[in-house]
Scaffold this active site. Structure first.
Site, PDB file in Angstrom:
ATOM      1  N   ARG A   1       0.822  -1.224   0.000  1.00  0.00           N
ATOM      2  CA  ARG A   1       0.000   0.000   0.000  1.00  0.00           C
ATOM      3  C   ARG A   1       0.849   1.265   0.000  1.00  0.00           C
ATOM      4  O   ARG A   1       0.350   2.342   0.320  1.00  0.00           O
ATOM      5  CB  ARG A   1      -0.909   0.007   1.242  1.00  0.00           C
ATOM      6  CG  ARG A   1      -1.840  -1.199   1.321  1.00  0.00           C
ATOM      7  CD  ARG A   1      -2.649  -1.165   2.604  1.00  0.00           C
ATOM      8  NE  ARG A   1      -3.284  -2.435   2.870  1.00  0.00           N
ATOM      9  CZ  ARG A   1      -4.504  -2.778   2.447  1.00  0.00           C
ATOM     10  NH1 ARG A   1      -5.206  -1.931   1.740  1.00  0.00           N
ATOM     11  NH2 ARG A   1      -5.020  -3.960   2.743  1.00  0.00           N
TER      12      ARG A   1
ATOM     13  N   TYR B   1       3.541  -4.657  -7.092  1.00  0.00           N
ATOM     14  CA  TYR B   1       2.967  -3.668  -6.169  1.00  0.00           C
ATOM     15  C   TYR B   1       2.931  -2.278  -6.819  1.00  0.00           C
ATOM     16  O   TYR B   1       3.896  -1.847  -7.462  1.00  0.00           O
ATOM     17  CB  TYR B   1       3.736  -3.630  -4.849  1.00  0.00           C
ATOM     18  CG  TYR B   1       3.459  -4.837  -3.962  1.00  0.00           C
ATOM     19  CD1 TYR B   1       2.508  -5.797  -4.325  1.00  0.00           C
ATOM     20  CD2 TYR B   1       4.138  -5.027  -2.776  1.00  0.00           C
ATOM     21  CE1 TYR B   1       2.249  -6.898  -3.530  1.00  0.00           C
ATOM     22  CE2 TYR B   1       3.887  -6.144  -1.966  1.00  0.00           C
ATOM     23  CZ  TYR B   1       2.938  -7.073  -2.362  1.00  0.00           C
ATOM     24  OH  TYR B   1       2.694  -8.160  -1.572  1.00  0.00           O
TER      25      TYR B   1
ATOM     26  N   THR C   1       0.682  -1.001   7.384  1.00  0.00           N
ATOM     27  CA  THR C   1       0.245   0.382   7.620  1.00  0.00           C
ATOM     28  C   THR C   1       1.151   1.425   6.945  1.00  0.00           C
ATOM     29  O   THR C   1       2.334   1.186   6.723  1.00  0.00           O
ATOM     30  CB  THR C   1       0.191   0.684   9.134  1.00  0.00           C
ATOM     31  OG1 THR C   1      -0.322   1.987   9.315  1.00  0.00           O
ATOM     32  CG2 THR C   1       1.563   0.583   9.793  1.00  0.00           C
TER      33      THR C   1
HETATM   34  N1  LIG Z   1       1.939 -12.519  -0.745  1.00  0.00           N
HETATM   35  C1  LIG Z   1       0.801 -11.970  -1.051  1.00  0.00           C
HETATM   36  O1  LIG Z   1       0.041 -12.452  -1.916  1.00  0.00           O
HETATM   37  C2  LIG Z   1       0.374 -10.730  -0.326  1.00  0.00           C
HETATM   38  C3  LIG Z   1      -0.917 -10.247  -0.460  1.00  0.00           C
HETATM   39  C4  LIG Z   1      -1.275  -9.091   0.236  1.00  0.00           C
HETATM   40  C5  LIG Z   1      -0.334  -8.455   1.054  1.00  0.00           C
HETATM   41  N2  LIG Z   1       0.935  -8.950   1.139  1.00  0.00           N
HETATM   42  C6  LIG Z   1       1.962  -8.285   1.992  1.00  0.00           C
HETATM   43  O2  LIG Z   1       1.406  -8.074   3.266  1.00  0.00           O
HETATM   44  C7  LIG Z   1       1.543  -6.701   3.607  1.00  0.00           C
HETATM   45  C8  LIG Z   1       0.466  -6.301   4.554  1.00  0.00           C
HETATM   46  O3  LIG Z   1      -0.816  -6.446   3.946  1.00  0.00           O
HETATM   47  P1  LIG Z   1      -1.960  -5.437   4.344  1.00  0.00           P
HETATM   48  O4  LIG Z   1      -1.559  -4.057   3.984  1.00  0.00           O
HETATM   49  O5  LIG Z   1      -3.243  -5.962   3.813  1.00  0.00           O
HETATM   50  O6  LIG Z   1      -1.874  -5.579   5.955  1.00  0.00           O
HETATM   51  P2  LIG Z   1      -2.841  -5.200   7.126  1.00  0.00           P
HETATM   52  O7  LIG Z   1      -1.946  -4.714   8.214  1.00  0.00           O
HETATM   53  O8  LIG Z   1      -3.754  -6.322   7.413  1.00  0.00           O
HETATM   54  O9  LIG Z   1      -3.749  -3.996   6.591  1.00  0.00           O
HETATM   55  C9  LIG Z   1      -3.233  -2.699   6.455  1.00  0.00           C
HETATM   56  C10 LIG Z   1      -4.414  -1.780   6.250  1.00  0.00           C
HETATM   57  O10 LIG Z   1      -5.169  -1.727   7.464  1.00  0.00           O
HETATM   58  C11 LIG Z   1      -5.315  -0.380   7.864  1.00  0.00           C
HETATM   59  N3  LIG Z   1      -5.304  -0.310   9.332  1.00  0.00           N
HETATM   60  C12 LIG Z   1      -4.334  -0.679  10.176  1.00  0.00           C
HETATM   61  N4  LIG Z   1      -4.678  -0.447  11.454  1.00  0.00           N
HETATM   62  C13 LIG Z   1      -5.907   0.100  11.411  1.00  0.00           C
HETATM   63  C14 LIG Z   1      -6.810   0.577  12.409  1.00  0.00           C
HETATM   64  N5  LIG Z   1      -6.503   0.515  13.709  1.00  0.00           N
HETATM   65  N6  LIG Z   1      -7.996   1.079  11.995  1.00  0.00           N
HETATM   66  C15 LIG Z   1      -8.307   1.131  10.675  1.00  0.00           C
HETATM   67  N7  LIG Z   1      -7.479   0.708   9.680  1.00  0.00           N
HETATM   68  C16 LIG Z   1      -6.295   0.195  10.054  1.00  0.00           C
HETATM   69  C17 LIG Z   1      -4.110   0.327   7.285  1.00  0.00           C
HETATM   70  O11 LIG Z   1      -4.366   1.717   7.146  1.00  0.00           O
HETATM   71  P3  LIG Z   1      -3.238   2.807   7.542  1.00  0.00           P
HETATM   72  O12 LIG Z   1      -2.213   2.754   6.477  1.00  0.00           O
HETATM   73  O13 LIG Z   1      -4.019   4.065   7.560  1.00  0.00           O
HETATM   74  O14 LIG Z   1      -2.705   2.423   8.895  1.00  0.00           O
HETATM   75  C18 LIG Z   1      -3.974  -0.370   5.936  1.00  0.00           C
HETATM   76  O15 LIG Z   1      -4.855   0.197   4.990  1.00  0.00           O
HETATM   77  C19 LIG Z   1       1.553  -5.975   2.260  1.00  0.00           C
HETATM   78  O16 LIG Z   1       2.131  -4.699   2.316  1.00  0.00           O
HETATM   79  C20 LIG Z   1       2.374  -6.918   1.442  1.00  0.00           C
HETATM   80  O17 LIG Z   1       3.746  -6.697   1.688  1.00  0.00           O
HETATM   81  C21 LIG Z   1       1.296 -10.081   0.480  1.00  0.00           C
END
Ligand SMILES: NC(=O)c1ccc[n+]([C@@H]2O[C@H](COP(=O)([O-])OP(=O)(O)OC[C@H]3O[C@@H](n4cnc5c(N)ncnc54)[C@H](OP(=O)(O)O)[C@@H]3O)[C@@H](O)[C@H]2O)c1
Length: 301
Positions: free
Chosen positions: A22, A54, A266
């Protein structure tokens, strides 16, 4: 932040990893990302997860620019990248259909492009992003083996593979795969039951858990599971020095006996700080099951 070895002969990573999927959401500058990477380092989060796709192939460029601003920064970090997903976009108008391609030559070409974008001569871990339904395992393995032999990739692994897909690819690898990066969190506990996490335990490798906060759905007031989790977390919080749902959700993942590494998503520094603190939380058994019960909306069978 604790550190951990991914596999017997695998790389040593920080227990929690910073994910860059993100990264472009807030349209940051290279300077801002350089600051973010330094913030991660200060928190002990030295391992950065990215992927060719990404930001529709833009994130690695930004990361490379950010790394280039501080000589020596790259060497303080461990970089994970992935390849194998190809979608039509402005950068690739020639593509008709989104598809997977985990053939050896395609993986090599992608990794070499990633190295150019990131401005480095190697990555610490290279993952096949998704299983490619049309490629034989020996073809994928030939590419990975070649990259490991060349030193451009220090270790190879997979992402989103099921048990038989990982087993099959492993039989063709010169160095065993060191991880399976999978979707695992309170709203998606399936890997506990479908053999994915057991396979990692059995192979002596550590899984990585993507979207540890369910991509933010853990905090969606319209999601009944999220509402139940909010209540459960509030009740448990005093036992964990005021820990938030966010922190308890990371601790829930960290507590699984396969020792998954959460990949944090995040873009906010205060949430990064709070995530790093979760590394110290040791959930009591009944609270681990309590969070499971809240997420599922039912008691254990
Ligand atoms: N291998 C794969 O296929 C695959 C697929 C998807 C992801 N990934 C990896 O996993 C990483 C993490 O995935 P993810 O970004 O989905 O992780 P996540 O930590 O589950 O979600 C992050 C999202 O949640 C929001 N968030 C966090 N705390 C919050 C809160 N207290 N209230 C409201 N919203 C909140 C964040 O917003 P804010 O930014 O505003 O905090 C962000 O938009 C990715 O960056 C990537 O590196 C890998």
């Amino acid at each position: 932040m604790k550190r951990t070895q991914l596999a017997p002969r695998g790389p040593e990573f920080s227990r929690m990893v910073y994910g860059t999927w993100r990264l472009l959401d807030t349209k940051p500058s290279a300077q801002e990302i350089n600051r973010r990477l330094n913030d991660c380092l200060e928190l002990g989060i030295t391992t950065i997860d990215t992927a060719e796709i990404y930001g529709l192939y833009e994130v690695e460029k930004l990361l490379g620019a950010a790394l280039g601003l501080s000589p020596g920064l790259r060497d303080k970090l461990q970089i994970i990248t992935k390849a194998g997903i190809y979608v039509p976009c402005a950068y690739h108008p020639d593509r008709r259909t989104a598809h997977y391609n985990a053939t050896g030559p395609r993986l090599i070409k992608s990794l070499e492009k990633s190295l150019r974008f990131l401005g480095t001569d190697h990555v610490d871990l290279f993952l096949v992003h998704r299983p490619d339904w049309l490629t034989r395992a020996e073809d994928t393995a030939a590419g990975l083996n070649d990259l490991v032999r060349s030193g451009k990739v220090r270790a190879a692994g997979v992402s989103n593979y099921n048990v038989s897909q990982l087993d099959l690819l492993n039989t063709k690898m010169e160095q065993p795969l060191v991880t399976n990066q999978i979707e695992f969190h309170l709203l998606r506990p399936e890997p506990i039951h479908d053999g994915t996490l057991h396979q990692c335990e059995n192979l002596g490798i550590l899984p990585m858990a993507w979207s540890p906060l369910a991509g933010g759905r853990l905090f969606d007031p319209n999601n009944p599971a999220a509402a139940r989790l909010a209540t459960a977390a509030k009740n448990m919080s005093p036992r964990y020095h005021g820990a938030t749902l966010e922190q308890l959700a990371y601790a829930w993942i960290l507590a699984h006996p396969s020792h998954p590494l959460p990949v944090i998503g995040t873009n906010k520094l205060e949430r990064l700080r709070s995530a790093a603190q979760a590394d110290d939380i040791v959930l009591e058994r009944e609270d681990w099951y309590g969070l499971w019960e809240a997420a599922q909306g039912r008691r254990i069978p």
